[in-house]
Design an enzyme around this catalytic site. Structure first.
Site: not given
Ligand code: IMP
Length: 452
Positions: A15, A18, A42-43, A226
């Site tokens: 977040d 990017k 989520g970009h 991420q």
């Molecule tokens: P998962 O990727 O859904 O398995 O989540 C694992 C961890 O990564 C959790 O803490 C999510 O909130 C975090 N996470 C996954 N995708 C994002 C992102 O795009 N931005 C921020 N945190 C993320």
């Protein structure tokens, strides 16, 4: 000179903004490729007041000229892809001929989501706070060598057998461990056969495409999802995502040879956020945290969850810089700090900066702060370094110095044009742009200015 092949990745917990940065830089690249993650990302890109949230398709797609790749390292929910293509079409963006999906990407199936949901809500289980998109279970099947890849969608017998055999096992696990209701193989098969046909025009051997493009001297931007601290190996394990978000993952997740890479750019907020559970040494709780969250509009673009907020953490940035070999930093959301009288920055950890390998170790961290004076003037939409208030410039120079990475760009709002590009910076060199005459500006952001 080799053509630019540059990684752009989040240097914190995701977040970092990017989406806007990739969109901005994409105009200078022939190819943009995503290398890991899935529709958990989520970009957000804002163009002319219109907000686009891209989850799977690289943000560069909004720049008509670039070709966009979803690499083999991504886990693909075909329904999410079809929905995203449709929403882009509704906004007037046609991706035909421009989007390529790896035939080796692993497919997310409905049971990945249901098992994750059941596991995350089961009593006694460690709650990671995932995005509930089935990402982790899909990567588990990939590494367990029992996954389904995009190319397999086009082998009718294999697809049918895979779904029925996997589902028998998943239903048994879900029922035994979590008491979950079984899913029906027939309806999953029918849905996935339909989805496979819808995505067929985009499926390609994207590793071959990218390596051929690089051999022809075409420029490539590798877009991380991420952030570095959510990396499965190097992040705050187990509170991480299930893929390699760091620069090393870019080659594995695209098939592009490591020797093609020419640099890495990290994106960081001027402060820090994370969503979901896990360590966050500089977290700011209470009313001050609520205030920063409100000013930064820190609510997840995928899940809508409030993000946890805190101060810039230099030891973590140094860690991210080392892990990714960062050549340059882009600092976003500077304007969110505009009203503050003092801004704490974590410059070190008491007892040393070693990054702990355990959750208990993270819990023992005591950040050491320096308080920087705020500028208390609006920086929103500022586009030139010299138009920033002196204290904002000093703040950025301080971040560069304590991070050990030069800042090449500063974002002062969500729109493309609310951006400061530092002339003469290493970032410009990485992009293959001519180095400007205003190198003096750059020197300040390299951390050479006097300490505030
Ligand atoms: P998962 O990727 O859904 O398995 O989540 C694992 C961890 O990564 C959790 O803490 C999510 O909130 C975090 N996470 C996954 N995708 C994002 C992102 O795009 N931005 C921020 N945190 C993320």
């Amino acid at each position: 000179m080799r053509s630019p092949c540059v990684i752009v990745l989040g240097a914190q917990w995701g977040d970092e903004g990017k989406g806007k940065i990739v969109d901005l830089l994409a105009g200078r690249f022939a190819w943009i490729a995503r290398y890991q993650g899935g529709h958990n990302a989520g970009h957000t890109v804002v163009i002319g007041g219109r907000r686009f949230i891209l989850q799977l398709i690289p943000c560069g797609i909004l720049r008509g000229a670039s070709k966009a790749v979803i690499g083999n390292g991504v886990v693909l929910d075909p329904q999410a892809l079809v929905d995203e293509i449709a929403s882009l079409a509704a906004a007037g963006v046609d991706v035909a001929g421009q989007l390529f999906v790896s035939n080796r990407a692993h497919v997310i199936l409905p049971y990945h989501r249901s098992i994750e949901h059941a596991a995350e809500s089961a009593p006694g289980r460690l709650r990671i706070g995932t995005t509930s998109r089935g990402i982790g279970p899909a990567y588990e099947d990939k590494m367990g060598r029992r996954g389904l890849r995009v190319a397999d969608l086009y082998d009718p017998a294999l697809l049918r057998d895979h779904i029925s055999e996997s589902l028998a096992e998943k239903n048994a696990i879900a029922q035994a461990l979590f008491g979950a209701a079984p899913l029906d193989a027939g309806s999953i098969l029918e849905t996935y056969q339909g989805l496979a046909e819808q995505i067929r025009p985009f499926v390609a051997d994207t590793g071959a495409l990218l390596n051929a493009a690089a051999a022809r001297g075409e420029s490539i931007l590798l877009e991380g999802a991420q952030g570095a601290l959510l990396d499965i190996d190097h992040g705050t394990y187990p509170f991480v995502t299930s893929s390699s978000t760091t620069a090393g993952g870019a080659c594995i997740g695209t098939g592009l040879a490591p020797t093609r890479l020419t640099g890495a750019i990290g994106v960081s907020k001027a402060y820090c956020t994370r969503v979901g559970g896990g360590p966050f040494p500089t977290e700011l709780a209470g009313a001050a945290g609520d205030d920063l969250r409100r000013r930064g509009n820190e609510f997840g673009s995928v899940t809508g969850r409030p993000r946890r907020v805190g101060w810039f953490d230099a030891p973590l940035m140094r860690y991210a810089a080392a892990l990714n070999g960062l050549d340059a930093l882009v600092v976003t959301k500077l304007d969110v700090l505009d009203e503050l009288a003092r801004i704490p920055v974590c410059v070190g950890y008491r007892g040393g900066d070693a990054i702990p390998p355990t959750v208990a170790g993270w819990g023992a961290i005591e950040p050491v702060y320096e308080q920087l004076p705020g500028w208390q003037t609006s920086t929103e939409g500022v586009t030139r370094w010299q138009d920033l208030p002196p204290r904002a410039r000093d703040y950025l120079a301080f971040l560069a110095r304590v991070s050990g990475v030069e800042i090449g760009m500063v974002s002062t709002g969500p729109e493309r044009d609310q951006t400061i590009t530092i002339a003469g910076s290493k970032l410009e060199q990485l992009l293959g742009a001519p180095t400007g005459a205003a190198a003096q500006e750059g020197a300040r952001v390299r951390g050479n200015s006097a300490r505030p």
